[in-house]
Design an enzyme around this catalytic site. Structure first.
Site, PDB file in Angstrom:
ATOM      1  N   PHE A  99      76.270  28.738  59.772  1.00 19.87           N
ATOM      2  CA  PHE A  99      74.980  28.700  60.038  1.00 19.87           C
ATOM      3  C   PHE A  99      73.970  29.223  58.747  1.00 19.87           C
ATOM      4  O   PHE A  99      74.917  29.355  57.675  1.00 19.87           O
ATOM      5  CB  PHE A  99      74.295  30.169  60.746  1.00 19.87           C
ATOM      6  CG  PHE A  99      74.941  29.916  62.392  1.00 19.87           C
ATOM      7  CD1 PHE A  99      74.152  28.989  63.219  1.00 19.87           C
ATOM      8  CD2 PHE A  99      75.966  30.365  62.754  1.00 19.87           C
ATOM      9  CE1 PHE A  99      74.747  28.686  64.610  1.00 19.87           C
ATOM     10  CE2 PHE A  99      76.384  30.208  64.277  1.00 19.87           C
ATOM     11  CZ  PHE A  99      75.766  29.360  64.780  1.00 19.87           C
ATOM     12  N   THR A 100      72.746  28.975  58.766  1.00 20.99           N
ATOM     13  CA  THR A 100      72.177  29.270  57.600  1.00 20.99           C
ATOM     14  C   THR A 100      72.298  30.564  57.001  1.00 20.99           C
ATOM     15  O   THR A 100      72.467  31.612  57.685  1.00 20.99           O
ATOM     16  CB  THR A 100      70.584  29.011  57.673  1.00 20.99           C
ATOM     17  OG1 THR A 100      70.411  27.688  58.134  1.00 20.99           O
ATOM     18  CG2 THR A 100      69.675  29.078  56.428  1.00 20.99           C
ATOM     19  N   PRO A 101      72.456  30.743  55.627  1.00 19.74           N
ATOM     20  CA  PRO A 101      72.828  32.190  55.031  1.00 19.74           C
ATOM     21  C   PRO A 101      71.427  33.032  55.326  1.00 19.74           C
ATOM     22  O   PRO A 101      70.372  32.577  55.549  1.00 19.74           O
ATOM     23  CB  PRO A 101      72.791  31.879  53.451  1.00 19.74           C
ATOM     24  CG  PRO A 101      73.150  30.457  53.575  1.00 19.74           C
ATOM     25  CD  PRO A 101      72.641  29.891  54.445  1.00 19.74           C
ATOM     26  N   GLY A 102      71.982  34.437  55.538  1.00 18.20           N
ATOM     27  CA  GLY A 102      70.711  35.438  55.971  1.00 18.20           C
ATOM     28  C   GLY A 102      70.569  36.327  54.631  1.00 18.20           C
ATOM     29  O   GLY A 102      71.307  36.266  53.882  1.00 18.20           O
ATOM     30  N   ALA A 103      69.835  37.426  54.956  1.00 17.78           N
ATOM     31  CA  ALA A 103      69.494  38.248  54.078  1.00 17.78           C
ATOM     32  C   ALA A 103      70.532  39.310  53.585  1.00 17.78           C
ATOM     33  O   ALA A 103      70.885  39.733  52.729  1.00 17.78           O
ATOM     34  CB  ALA A 103      68.463  39.251  54.529  1.00 17.78           C
ATOM     35  N   GLY A 105      73.856  38.377  54.169  1.00 13.72           N
ATOM     36  CA  GLY A 105      75.165  37.347  53.967  1.00 13.72           C
ATOM     37  C   GLY A 105      75.317  36.166  54.805  1.00 13.72           C
ATOM     38  O   GLY A 105      74.367  35.445  54.936  1.00 13.72           O
ATOM     39  N   ALA A 107      76.817  33.688  58.441  1.00 13.19           N
ATOM     40  CA  ALA A 107      77.171  33.754  59.781  1.00 13.19           C
ATOM     41  C   ALA A 107      77.863  32.519  60.170  1.00 13.19           C
ATOM     42  O   ALA A 107      77.677  31.406  59.641  1.00 13.19           O
ATOM     43  CB  ALA A 107      76.065  34.098  60.457  1.00 13.19           C
ATOM     44  N   LYS A 122      79.433  37.630  61.475  1.00 12.62           N
ATOM     45  CA  LYS A 122      78.609  37.892  60.503  1.00 12.62           C
ATOM     46  C   LYS A 122      79.454  38.595  59.216  1.00 12.62           C
ATOM     47  O   LYS A 122      80.375  39.543  59.530  1.00 12.62           O
ATOM     48  CB  LYS A 122      77.568  38.834  60.900  1.00 12.62           C
ATOM     49  CG  LYS A 122      76.612  38.197  61.764  1.00 12.62           C
ATOM     50  CD  LYS A 122      75.520  39.379  62.179  1.00 12.62           C
ATOM     51  CE  LYS A 122      74.602  39.542  60.807  1.00 12.62           C
ATOM     52  NZ  LYS A 122      73.392  40.534  61.477  1.00 12.62           N
ATOM     53  N   ASP A 206      62.891  45.213  63.430  1.00 11.07           N
ATOM     54  CA  ASP A 206      62.725  44.068  63.402  1.00 11.07           C
ATOM     55  C   ASP A 206      62.632  43.134  64.607  1.00 11.07           C
ATOM     56  O   ASP A 206      63.188  42.215  64.663  1.00 11.07           O
ATOM     57  CB  ASP A 206      63.671  43.302  62.446  1.00 11.07           C
ATOM     58  CG  ASP A 206      63.281  42.140  61.770  1.00 11.07           C
ATOM     59  OD1 ASP A 206      62.010  41.804  62.092  1.00 11.07           O
ATOM     60  OD2 ASP A 206      64.271  41.663  61.070  1.00 11.07           O
TER      61      ASP A 206
END
Length: 393
Positions: A99-103, A105, A107, A122, A206
């Site tokens: 998946f697209t990188p997140g804040a 790290g 996934a 994750k 959030d």
């Protein structure tokens, strides 16, 4: 509708609502694309099959998330992603999708090579990943994502999580007009999760449609606890730092005022609005991605609601009152009456009432999750709520 369809729907629209970490030094945050991406089909996002031709570097470059960032930082992030993949494989999982990188790290959709169970992993080095693991270890509730396990690889913390069919963001794109009973069933699950969290001295910070995961309206859970704050005194507001997503953050959080569990109620009210109208966040600036500054967001809320001066916090030291009450002095709307934005939508009266109560400008007037769950609209729903249709059909 398959997994890719739902993702493509939102990539095509270009709607990106980035979460703001309490430690804004991550490379993703400097690039402005900072989504937590852990269930299947998280939105908005890209995915790629894990095959011999998959190239993480090309995947990231094609999405342009490193525009304007020094090349070595991009290379470092690619290296971390590759390291995470090695660790996951060594732990006995087959990576199916990235998946697209997140804040915090990276996934991956994975399969346990021993049991063939499909999960999401994750992997991150930042504090948010460790925070999420700490929170989830202590939680057991059907409306809160369940932590299946954790492992470490070098300096990375890896969370093993259940894989859901989609998130609410994508689900709303696919369904458009949800039946009221489905809306209420989903909202009931969200409120039950919040009631449980708040009773355990946890503020999520959030809540948004991207962080609500769904198999069907009767099988919904809240996830992504990287911004969670704990333990908190649910009976006393304090300033716990700034986190979350600007488009869905409450006025007091945006103003850096002391806050409590009511910040989650505001955000859940935004989610209810989105389900009821099929629109993106009520207070999301037109033409922008939601990553505008807090001051402009507060002004937008005041203007679209027609907030009256008497609806501001009474505490004279409140930043919200001191800095913004002047903007409301021309309001001709009576305090406590329907906010101006309600004139733009034809909402069922019960849904409008709930949304307006949850979006009370002064946090003192927002009902708790427990009070909201006692509203008559939730009492008539079947419990458990049946699966009326398969997601994506």
């Amino acid at each position: 509708m398959n997994d890719v369809d739902a993702t493509d729907t939102f990539v095509g629209q270009g709607k990106f609502r980035g979460a703001i970490s309490t430690s804004p030094s991550h490379i993703m945050q400097t690039c402005g694309f900072i989504q937590q991406m852990f269930p299947v089909e998280m939105s908005p996002g890209i995915e790629s099959e894990d095959d011999p031709n998959y190239d993480v570097n090309m995947d990231i470059q094609s999405f342009n998330i490193f525009d304007g960032v020094h090349e070595t930082e991009a290379e470092a992030s690619v290296a971390l992603c590759a390291e995470a993949r090695v660790g996951i494989n060594k732990a006995g999982f087959v990576i199916l999708k990235t998946f697209t990188p997140g804040a915090e790290g990276f996934a991956f959709a994975c399969m346990d090579s021993k049991t063939c169970e499909h999960v999401v992993i994750k992997a991150g080095q930042r504090q948010g990943t460790a925070t999420e693991a700490t929170v989830l270890r202590a939680l057991t509730h059907p409306s809160v994502v369940q932590l299946k396990g954790t492992f470490t690889y070098n300096k990375m913390t890896c969370l093993i999580l259940p894989r859901y069919r989609t998130d609410l963001y994508c689900y709303l794109a696919a369904k458009r007009n949800l039946p009221i009973c489905d809306i209420l069933a989903i909202q009931r699950s969200v409120l039950r999760a919040l009631q449980y969290l708040h009773n355990n001295s946890i503020i999520h910070r959030d809540i948004k449609s991207e962080n609500i995961f769904i198999n069907h309206p009767g099988d919904v859970c809240v996830g992504d606890f990287g911004a969670a704050c704990f333990p908190v005194d649910i009976n006393a507001n304090r300033y716990y730092g700034w986190a979350g997503t600007i488009a869905t953050n409450s006025p007091e959080l945006l103003a850096r005022d002391p806050y409590g569990p009511a910040v989650d109620i505001w955000s859940a009210g935004i989610v209810l609005f989105e389900m009821a109208t099929g629109q993106n966040s009520l207070f999301e600036r037109d033409g922008l991605d939601g990553n505008c500054d807090s001051e402009r967001q507060i002004k937008l809320i005041i203007r679209r609601s027609g907030t009256h001066p008497n609806e501001f916090p009474i505490n004279p030291t409140s930043n919200l009152r001191r800095q913004y009450i002047g903007l409301a002095k021309r309001s001709s709307r009576k305090p406590g009456s329907r906010p101006l934005w309600t004139n733009l939508y034809e909402l069922p009266i019960d849904l409008e009432y709930l949304i307006c109560k949850m979006l009370s400008f002064d946090a003192r007037h927002r009902p708790s999750a427990e009070v909201l769950l006692n509203h008559s609209v939730f009492q008539t729903l079947p419990d458990p709520y049946p699966n009326p249709m398969e997601v994506g059909d």
